[in-house]
Design an enzyme around this catalytic site. Structure first.
Site, PDB file in Angstrom:
ATOM      1  N   ARG A 284       0.816  -1.194   0.340  1.00 40.10           N
ATOM      2  CA  ARG A 284       0.057   0.065   0.402  1.00 40.10           C
ATOM      3  C   ARG A 284       0.996   1.012   0.076  1.00 40.10           C
ATOM      4  O   ARG A 284       0.615   2.429  -0.489  1.00 40.10           O
ATOM      5  CB  ARG A 284      -0.746  -0.374   1.149  1.00 40.10           C
ATOM      6  CG  ARG A 284      -2.555   1.222   0.818  1.00 40.10           C
ATOM      7  CD  ARG A 284      -3.434   1.085   1.885  1.00 40.10           C
ATOM      8  NE  ARG A 284      -3.007   1.468   3.175  1.00 40.10           N
ATOM      9  CZ  ARG A 284      -2.712   0.053   4.287  1.00 40.10           C
ATOM     10  NH1 ARG A 284      -3.666  -0.368   3.914  1.00 40.10           N
ATOM     11  NH2 ARG A 284      -2.713   0.564   5.287  1.00 40.10           N
TER      12      ARG A 284
ATOM     13  N   TYR B 169     -10.649  23.464 -15.005  1.00 40.42           N
ATOM     14  CA  TYR B 169     -11.038  22.356 -15.122  1.00 40.42           C
ATOM     15  C   TYR B 169     -12.029  21.745 -13.954  1.00 40.42           C
ATOM     16  O   TYR B 169     -12.701  21.895 -13.393  1.00 40.42           O
ATOM     17  CB  TYR B 169     -10.232  20.793 -14.960  1.00 40.42           C
ATOM     18  CG  TYR B 169     -10.601  19.670 -14.654  1.00 40.42           C
ATOM     19  CD1 TYR B 169     -11.210  19.093 -16.184  1.00 40.42           C
ATOM     20  CD2 TYR B 169     -10.455  18.571 -13.929  1.00 40.42           C
ATOM     21  CE1 TYR B 169     -11.878  18.361 -16.294  1.00 40.42           C
ATOM     22  CE2 TYR B 169     -11.100  17.748 -13.652  1.00 40.42           C
ATOM     23  CZ  TYR B 169     -11.121  17.635 -15.010  1.00 40.42           C
ATOM     24  OH  TYR B 169     -12.449  15.926 -15.041  1.00 40.42           O
TER      25      TYR B 169
ATOM     26  N   ASP C  26      -1.923  24.516  -9.774  1.00 42.01           N
ATOM     27  CA  ASP C  26      -2.352  23.305 -11.173  1.00 42.01           C
ATOM     28  C   ASP C  26      -1.431  23.230 -12.189  1.00 42.01           C
ATOM     29  O   ASP C  26      -2.039  23.782 -12.844  1.00 42.01           O
ATOM     30  CB  ASP C  26      -4.374  22.544 -11.015  1.00 42.01           C
ATOM     31  CG  ASP C  26      -3.824  21.013 -11.923  1.00 42.01           C
ATOM     32  OD1 ASP C  26      -3.173  21.135 -13.031  1.00 42.01           O
ATOM     33  OD2 ASP C  26      -4.938  20.863 -12.040  1.00 42.01           O
TER      34      ASP C  26
ATOM     35  N   LYS D 258      -1.980  13.115 -18.224  1.00 44.33           N
ATOM     36  CA  LYS D 258      -2.126  14.031 -19.340  1.00 44.33           C
ATOM     37  C   LYS D 258      -0.559  13.479 -20.277  1.00 44.33           C
ATOM     38  O   LYS D 258       0.202  12.213 -20.645  1.00 44.33           O
ATOM     39  CB  LYS D 258      -2.317  15.438 -19.094  1.00 44.33           C
ATOM     40  CG  LYS D 258      -3.366  15.702 -18.278  1.00 44.33           C
ATOM     41  CD  LYS D 258      -4.816  14.776 -19.225  1.00 44.33           C
ATOM     42  CE  LYS D 258      -5.648  15.278 -18.217  1.00 44.33           C
ATOM     43  NZ  LYS D 258      -6.716  14.534 -18.079  1.00 44.33           N
TER      44      LYS D 258
HETATM   45  N1  PLP Z   1      -6.365  19.772 -13.688  1.00 42.25           N
HETATM   46  C1  PLP Z   1      -6.411  19.973 -14.885  1.00 42.25           C
HETATM   47  C2  PLP Z   1      -6.339  21.083 -15.269  1.00 42.25           C
HETATM   48  C3  PLP Z   1      -7.176  18.648 -16.111  1.00 42.25           C
HETATM   49  O1  PLP Z   1      -7.366  19.036 -17.058  1.00 42.25           O
HETATM   50  C4  PLP Z   1      -7.550  17.199 -15.457  1.00 42.25           C
HETATM   51  C5  PLP Z   1      -8.497  16.668 -16.170  1.00 42.25           C
HETATM   52  O2  PLP Z   1      -8.915  16.548 -17.080  1.00 42.25           O
HETATM   53  C6  PLP Z   1      -7.427  16.948 -13.928  1.00 42.25           C
HETATM   54  C7  PLP Z   1      -6.880  18.067 -12.782  1.00 42.25           C
HETATM   55  C8  PLP Z   1      -7.957  15.662 -13.144  1.00 42.25           C
HETATM   56  O3  PLP Z   1      -6.984  14.204 -13.860  1.00 42.25           O
HETATM   57  P1  PLP Z   1      -7.404  12.803 -13.608  1.00 42.25           P
HETATM   58  O4  PLP Z   1      -8.678  13.213 -14.852  1.00 42.25           O
HETATM   59  O5  PLP Z   1      -5.948  12.675 -14.315  1.00 42.25           O
HETATM   60  O6  PLP Z   1      -8.429  12.507 -12.406  1.00 42.25           O
END
Ligand code: PLP
Length: 388
Positions: free
Chosen positions: A54, A106, A179, A204
């Site tokens: 884990r 997002y 982010d 991504k």
């Molecule tokens: N942050 C951004 C800028 C995103 O575009 C995304 C998903 O598209 C996320 C976070 C969330 O990531 P995940 O789909 O890997 O959970």
């Protein structure tokens, strides 16, 4: 200090921060599948780093080490998705605390945070953080525990001045979480600009091959109490990435700088092409000199402006959807950062009430040949009947 500390990101990535399989001599690590690790007759662990899967896995630690090096971080944790990483850092806000987060980011993040704040009675301030002055004032006034920004933002490609936001946070003791998914550690290193935590959806471009769900958090001070709480929470609550996914990430990251170079080059050419097209109303791409925050983007993004862009076509929803339908090469699919280009009609995904225009299309540009991409976009624009 590891021997990789002084090397360029391209070298760190290609060598996966120096990982080799000591047992076999292989330059590629094995995928461990064991969930538990043996002890000897004196009840000592054969490998003191590994107790139970884990939170103890060589391949997960190896993947974390690559990201840690690329981000110039003190510590990095992998999560099973980007959302799991965001949730882990948001859960460090105490009940009744205050969060300031960026609007128009997002949609999955926005939706989760709004609901989470209601459940936990957290006061939340949602605002456009690309206005550095307004952000500075809001941080001084509300003194939030956490300020979460997304830069470049998805799908608006807004740019937040990370260094300025960091100064504002430091003055009142807020933690700045960035982010940086659309920038990747190759184009931007938020910790070097003063952020406390940098987060990625590694689903991504970090992975880049549209075959892994993963999230990362990296920190500038691993002794900070909030970080130790995240470490404990990941272990105890079990938001752990699988070994196969971690292995795929290591493989994908070896070519991250190379992929980004190509994707950024393609993207700038496509943004300029769209910007000059009579059927295109507005292009949102920080690499364009006309972008509102082009100067800030130039200051905090090195080597390119990313692979993500949005644009609006003249006309209506039908024109936008007709454009998508006419594409022969670019996939109609959600997500971003893969080696293959994709287009998305965001309003269809988010719904009308979120304020996304019906004519907005988001492109994530891959590594295909630029001529093939532009001719696909050109013929699709030809088929739609709108113009200014
Ligand atoms: N942050 C951004 C800028 C995103 O575009 C995304 C998903 O598209 C996320 C976070 C969330 O990531 P995940 O789909 O890997 O959970």
């Amino acid at each position: 200090m590891s021997k990789f500390d002084d090397l360029d990101q391209a070298t760190i990535a290609a060598h996966a921060a120096g990982i080799i399989d000591v047992a076999s001599g292989g330059i590629v690590p094995p995928i461990q599948t064991s969930t538990t690790y043996v002890r000897d007759r004196e009840y000592r662990l054969l490998n003191p780093d590994n107790v139970y899967a884990r939170d103890n896995s060589d391949v997960v630690r190896a993947a974390e080490a690559v990201i840690n090096n690329l981000e110039n971080a003190e510590d990095t944790l992998l999560f099973p998705s980007g959302m799991a990483a965001i949730a882990a850092v948001m859960r460090t806000i105490g009940n009744g605390g205050t969060l300031l987060f960026q609007s128009g980011i997002y949609w999955g993040t926005t939706k989760w945070i709004r609901e989470f704040c209601v459940r936990r009675e957290i006061r939340s301030i949602e605002m456009d953080c690309s206005n550095a002055h307004a952000l500075d004032e809001a941080i001084a006034r509300h003194k939030p525990e956490i300020v979460l920004v997304e830069t470049p933002s998805n799908p608006w490609l807004k740019i937040v001045d990370i260094a300025a936001a960091s100064k504002a946070c430091t003055r009142v003791g807020s933690r700045l979480v960035v982010d940086s998914t659309a920038a990747t550690p190759i184009l931007s290193q938020p910790l070097n600009l003063g952020a406390d935590v940098v987060m990625h959806s590694a689903t991504k471009a970090i992975n880049g091959h549209s075959d892994v769900l993963a999230g990362t958090l990296s920190v500038s001070d691993k002794s900070a109490t909030f970080w130790q709480n995240i470490v404990t929470d990941r272990h105890d609550a079990g938001a752990i990435i699988g070994n196969f996914e971690a292995w795929l990430l290591i493989r994908g990251m070896r070519t991250l700088p190379l992929r980004l170079q190509r994707m950024c080059g393609n993207s700038l050419k496509i943004a300029k092409y769209l910007d000059a097209h009579e059927k295109v109303e507005t292009v949102f791409y920080p690499g364009l000199a006309t972008h509102k925050a082009h100067q800030v983007a130039t200051k905090q993004m090195t080597g390119g402006f990313g692979h993500l862009m949005s644009f609006t076509v003249f006309g209506n929803k039908k024109n936008a959807l007709d454009f998508c339908g006419a594409l022969n090469l670019i996939h109609r699919a959600t997500s971003l950062g893969g080696i293959e280009s994709v287009v998305e009609h965001r309003q269809t995904i988010e719904g009308d009430e979120t304020g996304i225009p019906e004519t907005l299309l988001r492109l994530s540009i891959g590594i295909e040949h630029i001529d093939d991409l532009i001719s696909d976009i050109a013929q699709a624009l030809d088929t739609i009947s709108c113009s200014s």
